[in-house]
Design a protein around this motif. Structure first.
Motif, mmCIF file in Angstrom:
data_model
loop_
_atom_site.group_PDB
_atom_site.id
_atom_site.type_symbol
_atom_site.label_atom_id
_atom_site.label_comp_id
_atom_site.label_asym_id
_atom_site.label_seq_id
_atom_site.Cartn_x
_atom_site.Cartn_y
_atom_site.Cartn_z
ATOM 1 N N LEU A 182 0.835 -1.203 0.000
ATOM 2 C CA LEU A 182 0.000 0.000 0.000
ATOM 3 C C LEU A 182 0.869 1.252 0.000
ATOM 4 C CD1 LEU A 182 -2.822 1.137 0.042
ATOM 5 C CD2 LEU A 182 -2.847 0.911 2.533
ATOM 6 N N GLU A 183 1.955 1.228 0.771
ATOM 7 C CA GLU A 183 2.887 2.359 0.748
ATOM 8 C C GLU A 183 3.459 2.556 -0.652
ATOM 9 O OE1 GLU A 183 4.814 2.567 5.237
ATOM 10 O OE2 GLU A 183 5.767 1.298 3.736
ATOM 11 N N ASP A 184 3.820 1.463 -1.305
ATOM 12 C CA ASP A 184 4.374 1.556 -2.662
ATOM 13 C C ASP A 184 3.356 2.151 -3.624
ATOM 14 O OD1 ASP A 184 6.776 0.510 -1.835
ATOM 15 O OD2 ASP A 184 6.333 -1.542 -2.479
ATOM 16 N N ASN A 185 2.073 1.769 -3.457
ATOM 17 C CA ASN A 185 1.018 2.327 -4.304
ATOM 18 C C ASN A 185 0.869 3.828 -4.060
ATOM 19 O OD1 ASN A 185 0.342 -0.057 -5.595
ATOM 20 N ND2 ASN A 185 -1.242 -0.613 -4.115
ATOM 21 N N TYR A 186 0.918 4.227 -2.793
ATOM 22 C CA TYR A 186 0.862 5.652 -2.470
ATOM 23 C C TYR A 186 1.994 6.390 -3.166
ATOM 24 C CZ TYR A 186 -2.263 4.684 1.577
ATOM 25 O OH TYR A 186 -3.297 4.323 2.389
ATOM 26 N N ARG A 200 3.885 5.560 -5.789
ATOM 27 C CA ARG A 200 3.746 5.613 -7.253
ATOM 28 C C ARG A 200 2.687 6.622 -7.664
ATOM 29 N NH1 ARG A 200 4.774 -0.024 -6.865
ATOM 30 N NH2 ARG A 200 2.544 -0.454 -6.636
ATOM 31 N N LEU A 201 1.612 6.705 -6.886
ATOM 32 C CA LEU A 201 0.534 7.633 -7.202
ATOM 33 C C LEU A 201 1.025 9.075 -7.104
ATOM 34 C CD1 LEU A 201 -3.093 7.264 -5.935
ATOM 35 C CD2 LEU A 201 -1.938 9.460 -5.783
ATOM 36 N N ASP A 204 6.192 11.600 0.414
ATOM 37 C CA ASP A 204 6.373 10.238 -0.106
ATOM 38 C C ASP A 204 7.217 9.372 0.817
ATOM 39 O OD1 ASP A 204 8.861 11.330 -0.436
ATOM 40 O OD2 ASP A 204 9.059 10.839 -2.569
ATOM 41 N N GLN A 205 7.306 9.772 2.107
ATOM 42 C CA GLN A 205 8.087 9.003 3.059
ATOM 43 C C GLN A 205 7.181 8.118 3.913
ATOM 44 O OE1 GLN A 205 11.538 9.196 2.846
ATOM 45 N NE2 GLN A 205 10.887 10.387 1.054
ATOM 46 N N THR A 206 7.805 7.153 4.592
ATOM 47 C CA THR A 206 7.048 6.215 5.424
ATOM 48 C C THR A 206 6.186 6.939 6.444
ATOM 49 O OG1 THR A 206 8.740 4.506 5.176
ATOM 50 C CG2 THR A 206 7.247 4.302 7.043
ATOM 51 N N ASP A 207 6.746 7.940 7.109
ATOM 52 C CA ASP A 207 5.981 8.678 8.116
ATOM 53 C C ASP A 207 4.800 9.415 7.496
ATOM 54 O OD1 ASP A 207 7.700 7.780 10.050
ATOM 55 O OD2 ASP A 207 8.890 9.617 10.144
ATOM 56 N N ASP A 208 4.959 9.873 6.255
ATOM 57 C CA ASP A 208 3.873 10.580 5.571
ATOM 58 C C ASP A 208 2.678 9.660 5.344
ATOM 59 O OD1 ASP A 208 5.420 12.907 5.362
ATOM 60 O OD2 ASP A 208 6.342 12.214 3.505
ATOM 61 N N PHE A 209 2.954 8.395 5.121
ATOM 62 C CA PHE A 209 1.890 7.455 4.772
ATOM 63 C C PHE A 209 1.199 6.845 5.993
ATOM 64 C CE2 PHE A 209 4.645 6.595 0.822
ATOM 65 C CZ PHE A 209 4.080 7.677 0.167
ATOM 66 N N THR A 210 1.811 7.007 7.171
ATOM 67 C CA THR A 210 1.251 6.359 8.364
ATOM 68 C C THR A 210 -0.184 6.795 8.620
ATOM 69 O OG1 THR A 210 3.422 6.109 9.397
ATOM 70 C CG2 THR A 210 1.520 6.045 10.850
ATOM 71 N N ALA A 238 -5.772 3.408 -2.203
ATOM 72 C CA ALA A 238 -5.011 4.094 -3.245
ATOM 73 C C ALA A 238 -5.942 4.916 -4.139
ATOM 74 C CB ALA A 238 -4.228 3.065 -4.068
ATOM 75 N N GLN A 239 -7.150 4.402 -4.416
ATOM 76 C CA GLN A 239 -8.103 5.128 -5.263
ATOM 77 C C GLN A 239 -8.574 6.403 -4.586
ATOM 78 O OE1 GLN A 239 -9.129 4.576 -8.531
ATOM 79 N NE2 GLN A 239 -9.892 6.650 -8.118
ATOM 80 N N GLU A 240 -8.833 6.310 -3.283
ATOM 81 C CA GLU A 240 -9.257 7.520 -2.560
ATOM 82 C C GLU A 240 -8.137 8.553 -2.543
ATOM 83 O OE1 GLU A 240 -10.424 9.035 1.934
ATOM 84 O OE2 GLU A 240 -10.795 6.933 1.409
ATOM 85 N N LEU A 241 -6.914 8.099 -2.380
ATOM 86 C CA LEU A 241 -5.788 9.036 -2.394
ATOM 87 C C LEU A 241 -5.677 9.717 -3.752
ATOM 88 C CD1 LEU A 241 -3.398 10.266 -0.894
ATOM 89 C CD2 LEU A 241 -2.003 8.367 -1.694
ATOM 90 N N GLN A 242 -5.927 8.961 -4.814
ATOM 91 C CA GLN A 242 -5.909 9.542 -6.154
ATOM 92 C C GLN A 242 -6.931 10.670 -6.265
ATOM 93 O OE1 GLN A 242 -4.072 9.236 -8.809
ATOM 94 N NE2 GLN A 242 -5.332 10.257 -10.339
ATOM 95 N N ASP A 243 -8.119 10.445 -5.729
ATOM 96 C CA ASP A 243 -9.163 11.478 -5.769
ATOM 97 C C ASP A 243 -8.737 12.705 -4.974
ATOM 98 O OD1 ASP A 243 -10.750 9.814 -7.280
ATOM 99 O OD2 ASP A 243 -11.913 9.068 -5.571
ATOM 100 N N ARG A 244 -8.143 12.488 -3.817
ATOM 101 C CA ARG A 244 -7.715 13.597 -2.983
ATOM 102 C C ARG A 244 -6.639 14.439 -3.675
ATOM 103 N NH1 ARG A 244 -8.377 13.210 2.774
ATOM 104 N NH2 ARG A 244 -9.835 11.565 3.354
#
Length: 415
Positions: free
Chosen positions: A213-217, A219-220, A232-238, A247-253
């Motif tokens: 999921l982190e990798d998908n974030y 790449r997006l 795009d760091q680990t802490d950013d995705f926590t 990942a789809q919701e993040l794309q919309d955001r």
């Protein structure tokens, strides 16, 4: 059999004495005056298991011959033979700890017959489950580097090797290796989002799914043109993982929220500050905040764009409530431009004179954009009332909201 002195650092890590164990003879003198070992001794059933274990921790021919001789019972009584096997097994374990390896050292058939290893021979196995003679530390390191930074991988590697050496985990099962780290602080820090998910009643993600999921974030973010190092760091995705953001919701955001404002003209950014107190530097954190629902964020981005058109074309500052209502109604940018251009050109008509019905800003905007029919009707009546003195006089001129005579019309075009 030549034995190695265990390096102090490895020995201390596993609670092993650093006093060297030395043997100079090819076949240790376990029993004094032992008879010559025959070429194919018969292995006694009671020693088969010990012989297999000892063979799994050795690799040279001399030791293999010695193990066969011990297993045949020809070198002493039961107590001495069992003690000799115990020493061989312990020495083998210590060697593997020092070398960072474990596993089988060769093919030594020990069954009910001779040492030739026929069909009924017992397979020599590694005393550590799942092991083979390979570099265990490198295997562990390879698994850990997928999930952890170099420093944490090194720390956890020492712990995990200890677990493996005690036979508590299968080195051939990466999931089992990682699972055994769950109580380690480095693991809890790396997968911190899981604790928050559990606290919210959400299911935890297994390490593989978490990393994916982190990798998908990541790449997006890259596909949307965000620069490397930007969110795009680990802490950013926590927080995204804590909030169960797909990942789809993040794309919309990103696409319909952040980029819609970030790539717009400066007035749109200014309206985000005016309406929501979010400056340009805080746009990403605002739109990617999982505590804010994605549809609301998208509507707010549209509201900022509509409010920017109102300010630029009609010098009208909308409230957040009015702007969001227009966005919720689906007012497009083209409709907003047309409506606020009309309002800007007819400011006089939208300004009340003495005795005229007062309209709220929301009503005036609704009339200009066609969303408030009642307000439109009032403005039409107002226009007719103001023009009535001129119905017999033809054209009039106005430059400041007044006619060339003394009657104010508030219209900038002749009727």
């Amino acid at each position: 059999m030549s034995l190695m002195e265990i390096p102090a650092e490895d020995a201390a890590a596993f609670g092993v004495s650093t006093t060297p164990v030395i043997s100079t003879a090819p076949t240790p003198p376990v029993v004094p005056n032992a008879p010559d070992v025959p070429d194919a001794p018969v292995v006694l059933p009671e020693y088969a298991a010990l012989a297999n274990q000892a063979a799994g921790l050795s690799g040279d021919t001399a030791t293999a011959d010695y193990i066969r001789a011990l297993a045949s019972g020809s070198l002493g009584g039961a107590a001495d033979t069992t003690a000799a096997f115990g020493r061989l097994i312990e020495e083998g374990r210590l060697r593997d700890v020092a070398a960072g390896t474990t596993g089988t050292g060769g093919s030594l058939g020990v069954g009910g017959g001779t040492g030739g290893g026929g069909d009924d021979a017992t397979t020599v196995v590694d005393p550590v489950p799942g092991g083979t003679r390979k570099d265990a530390k490198n295997t562990i390191k390879g698994v850990l580097k997928t999930y952890f930074n170099e420093k944490d991988a090194e720390t956890l590697g020492e712990f995990l090797y200890g677990v493996y050496s005690r036979g508590e985990v299968d080195i051939n099962n990466p999931d089992a290796l990682i699972f055994s780290l769950r109580e380690q602080q480095a693991y809890k820090t790396r997968f911190a989002g899981n604790k928050a998910r559990a606290d919210k009643g959400l299911s935890e993600l297994d390490p593989g799914s978490y990393i994916a999921l982190e990798d998908n974030y990541r790449r997006l973010m890259q596909s949307n043109g965000l620069p490397p190092g930007f969110y795009d760091q680990t802490d950013d995705f926590t927080k995204l993982i804590e909030g169960d953001v797909s990942a789809q919701e993040l794309q919309d955001r990103v696409q319909n929220g952040f980029r819609a404002v970030q790539d717009a003209d400066p007035e749109v950014k200014r309206q985000m500050q005016e309406l929501y107190n979010v400056n340009e530097a805080g746009l990403a954190a605002y739109f990617l905040d999982p505590t804010k629902a994605a549809p609301i964020l998208t509507r707010q981005a549209e509201a900022a764009k509509i409010s920017a058109r109102a300010k630029g074309l009609a010098n009208v500052q909308l409230t957040a409530l009015t702007a969001e209502e227009l966005a919720a109604r689906g007012i497009t940018q083209a409709e907003a431009e047309a409506g606020f251009t009309k309002l800007g050109l007819q400011q006089g008509l939208y300004t009340e004179m003495a005795g005229e019905q007062t309209l709220t800003q929301q009503q005036k905007v609704g009339a200009a954009l066609g969303t408030d029919i009642n307000a439109q009707t009032i403005l039409e009546q107002r226009k007719s009332s103001r023009l009535s003195p001129f119905k017999g006089g033809g054209k009039f001129t106005s430059t400041t909201g007044q006619t060339s005579g003394t009657t104010e019309s508030g219209l900038n075009v002749a009727q």
